[in-house]
Write a protein that holds these residues in place. Structure first.
Motif, PDB file in Angstrom:
ATOM      1  N   UNK A 259       0.809  -1.223   0.000  1.00 51.60           N
ATOM      2  CA  UNK A 259       0.000   0.000   0.000  1.00 51.60           C
ATOM      3  C   UNK A 259       0.841   1.272   0.000  1.00 51.60           C
ATOM      4  N   UNK A 260       2.014   1.214   0.632  1.00 48.36           N
ATOM      5  CA  UNK A 260       2.768   2.441   0.923  1.00 48.36           C
ATOM      6  C   UNK A 260       3.164   3.204  -0.342  1.00 48.36           C
ATOM      7  N   UNK A 270       8.585   0.973  -3.771  1.00 46.97           N
ATOM      8  CA  UNK A 270       9.711   1.894  -3.843  1.00 46.97           C
ATOM      9  C   UNK A 270      10.941   1.121  -4.292  1.00 46.97           C
ATOM     10  N   UNK A 271      11.955   1.819  -4.765  1.00 50.67           N
ATOM     11  CA  UNK A 271      13.123   1.132  -5.315  1.00 50.67           C
ATOM     12  C   UNK A 271      13.804   0.242  -4.264  1.00 50.67           C
ATOM     13  N   UNK A 316       2.637   7.226   7.037  1.00 51.66           N
ATOM     14  CA  UNK A 316       3.377   8.384   6.512  1.00 51.66           C
ATOM     15  C   UNK A 316       3.576   8.292   4.992  1.00 51.66           C
ATOM     16  N   UNK A 317       2.471   8.007   4.311  1.00 49.17           N
ATOM     17  CA  UNK A 317       2.577   7.891   2.852  1.00 49.17           C
ATOM     18  C   UNK A 317       2.433   9.242   2.159  1.00 49.17           C
ATOM     19  N   UNK A 375      -4.481   4.965   3.094  1.00 52.21           N
ATOM     20  CA  UNK A 375      -4.399   3.507   2.932  1.00 52.21           C
ATOM     21  C   UNK A 375      -4.807   2.738   4.182  1.00 52.21           C
ATOM     22  N   UNK A 376      -4.706   3.362   5.345  1.00 46.59           N
ATOM     23  CA  UNK A 376      -5.081   2.655   6.575  1.00 46.59           C
ATOM     24  C   UNK A 376      -6.389   3.206   7.155  1.00 46.59           C
ATOM     25  N   UNK A 377      -7.154   3.873   6.283  1.00 41.80           N
ATOM     26  CA  UNK A 377      -8.513   4.322   6.599  1.00 41.80           C
ATOM     27  C   UNK A 377      -8.604   5.084   7.919  1.00 41.80           C
ATOM     28  N   UNK A 378      -7.764   6.092   8.075  1.00 40.79           N
ATOM     29  CA  UNK A 378      -7.828   6.927   9.279  1.00 40.79           C
ATOM     30  C   UNK A 378      -8.963   7.945   9.096  1.00 40.79           C
ATOM     31  N   UNK A 379      -9.870   8.037  10.072  1.00 46.98           N
ATOM     32  CA  UNK A 379     -10.974   9.002   9.943  1.00 46.98           C
ATOM     33  C   UNK A 379     -10.486  10.417  10.257  1.00 46.98           C
TER      34      UNK A 379
END
Ligand code: SF4
Lengths: 478, 239
Positions: A259-260, A270-271, A316-317, A375-379
């Motif tokens: 997801x990140x 990411x690489x 922290x995306x 991605x982590x569905x934070x309200x």
């Protein structure tokens, strides 16, 4: 850094007036936003993975003490040390002690928002240790003596031209006197100048995207490879991370990895995703001789069990800021501290105090795009509302707004008054703006109408319309 | 030890105490604790995307497609004997030096390097002056075209990052679908198996060459790590 979140309005006005920043922000839309959409669409399981990621993080937080202890035990078993720190001051001291023990003169650093949070660089400098940022974006803002305007792209606000100017000025000490035009040349020059610093550094400091309880590993995700050179060349590797970075297993990390990058930059992965476990083994030819994890609380344990617990799921995306219309208009520096955008609106008041950061939860149009992409569905919206309530309860906020809200609350509890009065207000507003359907000025709300028009209400109050609609029967209910 | 030299014995107790207070309970014990422990000692995968569960030949193709998408180059070669020529051709095509630092990894001895005397190979870790490295990999992971490399005496990590050109040679059979297959292999190889001590010091998942988009969000290859990542796949259908 010292927060300047209280000056949000001034900071925002400056951002709106900065053409370079506005160009950079416009690129977010064609860049990160579109790429995230494509990456998510390419993975049919994306939504299911989001739900699973939320569940993993919730389960970890519900057992956070257990997973932290297990993580610590595994770090020790594999030859590393864990330093528990409650406050930024304790974390800075722990890092300084390790640097002193290594007789460090310079340290290289991978990008770490927690290091920004504890203002590590000025502290190291004050103690005679030179910190060298190696992530290109962080390097640029270190040279410019600024702070990040985005958690993934720290120098987002700078143009190539400004960076070229900056390099010309600061790289003269290395004998570079040519003005560089191309982005390619700028990247190459930074590479050339930073390369020897990796080798010269006595200590390398990185952040962590995940701490793995199963194995005592720490994981970082980068595209440049700077975090890797930072940790394999010096004698000492220090990882700085906050409590909520722990996840139970490598499998859980894999779910979050899927997801990140997709959420952040629209990359499939990411690489470099690197798992570091302890110091180098006895017969290894390279790698650090010692390995330290500085485990920082700084208020996280108090968020647990509070109405803000859900924000501890954050990986922290940066997707919430990439998609935020307010961030997209004013830029990251307006938020006045390390974490901008919707994440900052929720996290910053907790970390620096609602008195300092009270404007941030109000800097939202409540459009909900941040929640839609998190991605982590934070309200995030719900938590911004919590802050508004707290701010109100604490007696903060603009006096006119406070009086208005208090009056509205008093009225709303008295339907016999509320209905006729709101009907009257609507009639009045409609009469004030009969032609354009919008109000450029509104008495008692000039602050609100300074930068925007208030659409004039039409067609009676919501309650009156609702009653009329109900009266039409169940025809539209299906 | 950390607790004494940071005065952090107190910090540790205070943090764990604060966490437990927030959770409204004391330290976990009994069945609840055992359930979490067995979850760590015998971990189960979560949802694995369908794209990571293809038949092997399709997996190899997906690996190649995904790696090329992120700007790695890929060469396929039918036999061990062909590997040195493929490497030499790649270096010649890109005007790269033929002085190479190679991992002292027995897995790379299978290839007849001596047949190409112009390739000057040094075995060991990478130095700042090295321009080209050759390593193996533990696995290739198809879902994102990712290489999984592990550190050991015969596999120094500097080889993966210092030289501007990194060449990775792996066998088609080493290509799997999902990251989780990598974790399973690491756990099996570790000693004692299943113990958290199975991780090597460094596990690198590498997806394409180094890059940055930190200036005006314009992507450039070769930020700090390799500018070129060349993957040689030995065997498998295509040959
Ligand atoms: S709040 Fe959600 S969207 Fe924003 S940075 Fe954290 S995980 Fe990403």
């Amino acid at each position: 850094m010292e927060p300047i979140s209280h000056a949000f309005k001034d900071n925002a006005r400056r951002g709106l007036a900065d053409p370079n920043l506005q160009r950079a922000l416009a690129r977010l839309k064609t860049g990160f936003q579109e790429r995230r959409t494509i990456a998510a669409a390419r993975l049919p399981e994306f939504e299911a993975l989001r739900s699973q990621a939320k569940e993993i993080k919730d389960r970890t937080l519900a057992n956070l003490d257990f997973y932290l202890e297990r993580f610590e035990a595994k770090v020790r078993e594999t030859g590393g040390e864990v330093h528990w720190c409650q406050t930024p001051a304790e974390a800075r001291e722990a890092i300084l002690r390790i640097c002193r023990a290594a007789q460090a003169k310079s340290v290289t650093k991978g990008k770490s928002m927690v290091a920004e949070e504890i203002a590590l660089n000025p502290f190291l400098e004050a103690n005679g240790i030179e910190p060298v940022e190696t992530d290109l974006g962080e390097y640029i803002i270190q040279l410019a003596d600024e702070y990040p305007s985005h958690i993934i792209v720290p120098a987002l606000h700078k143009t190539a031209e400004q960076i070229s100017e900056l390099f010309l000025d600061r790289h003269r000490q290395y004998g570079n006197t040519q003005r560089l035009e191309e982005v390619r040349e700028l990247v190459d020059e930074a590479r050339r100048i930073i390369r020897p610093r990796y080798v010269a550094a006595d200590v390398g400091i990185t952040g962590a995207n995940f701490l793995i309880a199963e194995t005592g590993s720490t994981a970082i995700v980068t595209n440049e490879g700077n975090g890797d050179l930072t940790q394999i060349l010096p004698k000492v590797h220090i990882v700085i991370a906050t409590l909520e970075k722990v996840v139970p297993t490598l499998d859980d990390a894999a779910t979050l990895m899927r997801l990140l990058a997709r959420s952040a930059t629209g990359q499939e992965l990411s690489t470099y995703t690197t798992f570091s476990t302890g110091p180098r083994r006895a017969d290894d030819l390279d790698g650090p001789e010692s390995f330290h994890v500085v485990l920082l609380d700084n208020g996280r344990s108090k968020m647990l069990g509070s109405e803000f617990q859900d924000v501890l799921r954050c990986i922290k995306c940066g997707a919430c800021m990439n998609h935020c219309p307010v961030y997209g208009a004013v830029g990251g520096h307006a938020y006045g501290w390390v974490y901008p955008g919707p994440l900052g609106a929720v996290l910053t008041p907790f970390l620096v105090g609602i008195e300092e950061a009270g404007h941030l939860p109000n800097a939202s149009t409540f459009c909900g795009r941040c929640e839609a992409v998190c991605p982590v569905r934070i309200p995030l919206l719900k938590m911004m509302r919590y802050w508004r309530e707290r701010e109100f309860e604490a007696g903060l906020g603009a006096p006119a707004l406070r009086r208005g809200l208090a009056l509205w609350a008093w009225l709303a509890k008295r339907p016999a008054l509320y209905r006729p009065l709101t009907a009257l207000a609507i009639a009045l507003l409609g009469a004030l703006a009969p032609r354009r359907g919008a109000l450029a000025h509104l008495p008692l709300a000039t602050g609100w109408t300074r930068d925007r028009d208030l659409p004039a209400p039409e067609g009676g109050t919501f309650q009156a319309r609702w009653r009329a609609r109900q009266g039409r029967g169940a025809r539209t209910a299906a | 030890m950390s607790a004494s030299d940071t005065g952090g014995g107190n910090a540790r107790a205070a943090i764990l105490g604060s966490v437990r207070k927030a959770l409204g309970r004391g330290p976990l014990a009994g069945a609840a604790r055992e359930a979490l422990e067995s979850g760590l000692n015998d971990p189960a995968p979560n949802l694995i995307p369908a794209r990571a569960q293809l038949p092997h030949a399709a997996q190899v193709d997906l690996f190649v497609a995904m790696a090329e998408e992120v700007k790695a180059s890929v060469a396929r070669v039918g036999s061990d004997a062909g590997v040195p020529a493929v490497v030499a051709d790649y270096l010649a095509q890109h005007n790269l030096p033929t002085d190479i630092v190679m991992a002292p990894d027995a897995a790379l001895d299978a290839y007849p390097w001596a047949a190409r005397p112009l390739l000057r190979l040094r075995r060991g870790k990478a130095e700042e002056t090295d321009a080209v490295s050759i390593t193996g990999a533990l696995l290739g992971i198809a879902e994102t075209g990712t290489l999984l490399l592990t550190s050991a005496a015969e596999r120094p990590t500097t080889l993966n990052f210092l030289p501007a050109t990194h060449i990775v040679v792996l066998r088609a059979e080493q290509i799997v679908g999902a990251y989780e297959e990598g974790w399973a292999l690491l756990r099996r190889q570790g000693s004692p198996p299943g113990d958290g001590g199975f991780m090597p010091r460094t596990v690198n998942l590498i997806t394409g060459p180094s890059r940055t988009a930190d200036i005006e969000q314009r992507m450039q290859l070769g930020a700090h790590g390799p500018r070129q990542l060349h993957i040689v796949i030995v065997g498998g259908e295509e040959g």
